[in-house]
Design a protein around this motif. Structure first.
Motif, PDB file in Angstrom:
ATOM      1  N   VAL A 153     -10.235   5.635  -7.535  1.00 24.17           N
ATOM      2  CA  VAL A 153      -9.599   6.800  -8.161  1.00 24.17           C
ATOM      3  C   VAL A 153     -10.069   8.078  -7.479  1.00 24.17           C
ATOM      4  N   HIS A 154      -9.128   8.964  -7.174  1.00 23.33           N
ATOM      5  CA  HIS A 154      -9.456  10.182  -6.438  1.00 23.33           C
ATOM      6  C   HIS A 154      -9.310  11.456  -7.256  1.00 23.33           C
ATOM      7  N   ARG A 155      -8.399  11.452  -8.241  1.00 23.25           N
ATOM      8  CA  ARG A 155      -8.163  12.638  -9.063  1.00 23.25           C
ATOM      9  C   ARG A 155      -7.961  12.218 -10.513  1.00 23.25           C
ATOM     10  N   ILE A 156      -8.507  13.010 -11.436  1.00 27.44           N
ATOM     11  CA  ILE A 156      -8.376  12.720 -12.861  1.00 27.44           C
ATOM     12  C   ILE A 156      -7.931  13.982 -13.600  1.00 27.44           C
ATOM     13  N   VAL A 157      -6.970  13.793 -14.497  1.00 31.65           N
ATOM     14  CA  VAL A 157      -6.486  14.889 -15.339  1.00 31.65           C
ATOM     15  C   VAL A 157      -6.568  14.432 -16.786  1.00 31.65           C
ATOM     16  N   GLU A 158      -7.184  15.237 -17.643  1.00 34.07           N
ATOM     17  CA  GLU A 158      -7.231  14.915 -19.072  1.00 34.07           C
ATOM     18  C   GLU A 158      -5.965  15.440 -19.743  1.00 34.07           C
ATOM     19  N   VAL A 159      -5.256  14.557 -20.456  1.00 36.61           N
ATOM     20  CA  VAL A 159      -3.988  14.947 -21.083  1.00 36.61           C
ATOM     21  C   VAL A 159      -4.059  14.941 -22.603  1.00 36.61           C
ATOM     22  N   GLY A 160      -5.161  14.469 -23.186  1.00 33.94           N
ATOM     23  CA  GLY A 160      -5.325  14.496 -24.633  1.00 33.94           C
ATOM     24  C   GLY A 160      -4.825  13.240 -25.318  1.00 33.94           C
ATOM     25  N   THR A 161      -5.300  13.025 -26.523  1.00 34.17           N
ATOM     26  CA  THR A 161      -4.958  11.818 -27.270  1.00 34.17           C
ATOM     27  C   THR A 161      -3.634  11.930 -28.019  1.00 34.17           C
ATOM     28  N   ASP A 162      -3.067  13.139 -28.091  1.00 33.05           N
ATOM     29  CA  ASP A 162      -1.808  13.320 -28.815  1.00 33.05           C
ATOM     30  C   ASP A 162      -0.592  13.283 -27.893  1.00 33.05           C
ATOM     31  N   ILE A 163      -0.770  12.807 -26.669  1.00 36.95           N
ATOM     32  CA  ILE A 163       0.337  12.718 -25.735  1.00 36.95           C
ATOM     33  C   ILE A 163       1.399  11.765 -26.277  1.00 36.95           C
ATOM     34  N   ARG A 183      -3.231   5.044  -1.610  1.00 40.15           N
ATOM     35  CA  ARG A 183      -4.269   5.649  -0.757  1.00 40.15           C
ATOM     36  C   ARG A 183      -4.931   6.823  -1.474  1.00 40.15           C
ATOM     37  N   VAL A 184      -4.153   7.521  -2.291  1.00 41.49           N
ATOM     38  CA  VAL A 184      -4.690   8.566  -3.168  1.00 41.49           C
ATOM     39  C   VAL A 184      -4.247   8.222  -4.583  1.00 41.49           C
ATOM     40  N   CYS A 185      -5.197   7.922  -5.455  1.00 40.76           N
ATOM     41  CA  CYS A 185      -4.876   7.559  -6.831  1.00 40.76           C
ATOM     42  C   CYS A 185      -5.107   8.753  -7.755  1.00 40.76           C
ATOM     43  N   ILE A 186      -4.077   9.082  -8.541  1.00 41.04           N
ATOM     44  CA  ILE A 186      -4.153  10.172  -9.509  1.00 41.04           C
ATOM     45  C   ILE A 186      -4.035   9.568 -10.900  1.00 41.04           C
ATOM     46  N   ALA A 187      -5.035   9.788 -11.731  1.00 42.98           N
ATOM     47  CA  ALA A 187      -5.070   9.177 -13.061  1.00 42.98           C
ATOM     48  C   ALA A 187      -5.025  10.247 -14.136  1.00 42.98           C
ATOM     49  N   VAL A 200       0.875  -1.181   0.000  1.00 42.47           N
ATOM     50  CA  VAL A 200       0.000   0.000   0.000  1.00 42.47           C
ATOM     51  C   VAL A 200       0.906   1.222   0.000  1.00 42.47           C
ATOM     52  N   THR A 201       0.653   2.172  -0.882  1.00 34.17           N
ATOM     53  CA  THR A 201       1.496   3.358  -0.992  1.00 34.17           C
ATOM     54  C   THR A 201       0.700   4.629  -0.675  1.00 34.17           C
ATOM     55  N   ASP A 202       1.424   5.714  -0.454  1.00 37.35           N
ATOM     56  CA  ASP A 202       0.761   6.992  -0.161  1.00 37.35           C
ATOM     57  C   ASP A 202      -0.055   7.478  -1.359  1.00 37.35           C
ATOM     58  N   PHE A 203       0.535   7.387  -2.552  1.00 38.99           N
ATOM     59  CA  PHE A 203      -0.109   7.849  -3.779  1.00 38.99           C
ATOM     60  C   PHE A 203       0.105   6.809  -4.871  1.00 38.99           C
ATOM     61  N   SER A 204      -0.712   6.872  -5.911  1.00 34.69           N
ATOM     62  CA  SER A 204      -0.460   6.103  -7.128  1.00 34.69           C
ATOM     63  C   SER A 204      -0.685   7.009  -8.331  1.00 34.69           C
ATOM     64  N   LEU A 205       0.126   6.783  -9.366  1.00 38.39           N
ATOM     65  CA  LEU A 205       0.036   7.538 -10.615  1.00 38.39           C
ATOM     66  C   LEU A 205      -0.215   6.551 -11.737  1.00 38.39           C
ATOM     67  N   VAL A 206      -1.290   6.760 -12.511  1.00 43.07           N
ATOM     68  CA  VAL A 206      -1.630   5.810 -13.561  1.00 43.07           C
ATOM     69  C   VAL A 206      -2.066   6.535 -14.829  1.00 43.07           C
ATOM     70  N   HIS A 207      -2.015   5.789 -15.944  1.00 45.02           N
ATOM     71  CA  HIS A 207      -2.458   6.296 -17.244  1.00 45.02           C
ATOM     72  C   HIS A 207      -3.579   5.416 -17.768  1.00 45.02           C
ATOM     73  N   ALA A 208      -4.665   6.040 -18.251  1.00 49.29           N
ATOM     74  CA  ALA A 208      -5.784   5.295 -18.820  1.00 49.29           C
ATOM     75  C   ALA A 208      -6.173   5.903 -20.167  1.00 49.29           C
ATOM     76  N   LEU A 209      -6.751   5.077 -20.995  1.00 51.11           N
ATOM     77  CA  LEU A 209      -7.223   5.542 -22.298  1.00 51.11           C
ATOM     78  C   LEU A 209      -8.402   6.495 -22.137  1.00 51.11           C
ATOM     79  N   ARG A 210      -9.303   6.131 -21.246  1.00 54.33           N
ATOM     80  CA  ARG A 210     -10.557   6.897 -21.121  1.00 54.33           C
ATOM     81  C   ARG A 210     -11.026   6.837 -19.665  1.00 54.33           C
ATOM     82  N   GLY A 211     -11.651   7.906 -19.228  1.00 54.23           N
ATOM     83  CA  GLY A 211     -12.212   7.929 -17.887  1.00 54.23           C
ATOM     84  C   GLY A 211     -13.352   8.921 -17.810  1.00 54.23           C
TER      85      GLY A 211
END
Length: 261
Positions: free
Chosen positions: A233-243, A206-210, A171-182
């Motif tokens: 999931v606790h936070r979501i940021v849209e980064v675009g399809t051209d990343i 414990r806090v997931c940032i996607a 179990v970690t303090d935070f997690s950072l992940v990438h998803a196609l769609r959310g």
């Protein structure tokens, strides 16, 4: 409605402190949450303990945090594509907990499922169970920290007595992940190989940032197609399809190989 969207990657990772533990998604360079990693680099966070299948390459993925000497410890299953990783580990600058890949996946899943530990056959009869794997060198060729021995028990499975080693969940303090769609509720859909470790890393934090390539409204995702429910999931940021997306090793088949197909 619970809207979990954040305006930028920088804002989403802004409260990650020095010394934090992170579970980071990605399988090779597939599904790396690069926008979040770059934001973490830019804000100067250091002394990080990171759990991830691998550590990127020298100039991309988690490799950019490593190159800036922001990582104190890595828990990984594969570290073979990063020369700076090798240098830091052998020189005693970096601690490494090398973990079998399937075991690492289950340790993350267990942590996100409220399971404290589990027994597995993987690693029995090796230094994974017996201890002695170098975790940190002293800079002069000696081992400063070695892995401890783990509990091994015999269980009768399908009529056969076998040894199993105890592995503790992660179990970690935070997690950072990438998803196609959310969607704004945090429900996520992953694309192919990016699904290998991203959902598990998300569960363990414990806090997931996607970061997502495409943000949709609640109800637009078919529930049967959701790979990870928004409860994790606790936070979501849209980064675009051209990343930018990197390929770790680009290869092509030879004429001889094609003839043999």
């Amino acid at each position: 409605m619970i809207d979990k969207t954040w305006a930028s990657a920088a804002e989403a990772v802004g409260d990650i402190p020095d010394g934090a533990s992170l579970a980071v998604g990605g399988f090779g360079l597939s599904g790396n949450p690069i926008a979040l990693i770059e934001a973490l680099l830019a804000q100067g966070t250091r002394d990080l303990s990171i759990v991830s299948n691998n550590c990127g390459v020298d100039d991309w993925g988690l490799g950019i945090l490593l190159d800036a000497k922001r990582i104190r410890k890595m828990t990984s299953s594969y570290v073979g594509e990063n020369k700076e990783f090798e240098r830091q580990f052998l020189s005693g600058e970096l601690e490494l907990e090398l973990t079998p890949q399937g075991t690492l996946a289950e340790k993350l899943r267990a942590g996100g499922s409220g399971i404290a530990a589990f027994y597995t056959q993987t690693g029995v009869g090796t230094q994974v169970a017996d201890g002695g794997l170098p975790q940190k060198y002293d800079g002069a060729g000696g081992v400063a920290v070695a892995s401890p021995a783990k509990d091994v028990r015999v269980f009768d499975v399908a009529g056969t007595a076998r040894e199993y080693v105890l592995e503790e969940a992660i179990v970690t303090d935070f997690s950072l992940v990438h998803a196609l769609r959310g969607d704004r509720h945090g429900n996520l859909v992953f694309n192919k190989s990016a699904r290998n470790f991203n959902p598990l890393a998300a569960m363990a934090g414990r806090v997931c940032i996607a970061q997502v390539e495409e943000l949709v409204e609640p109800g637009e995702l078919d529930p049967d197609q959701v790979h990870l429910p928004g409860i994790y999931v606790h936070r979501i940021v849209e980064v675009g399809t051209d990343i930018e997306k990197r390929i770790e090793r680009r290869t092509v088949s030879t004429p001889a190989a094609r003839e043999g197909m």
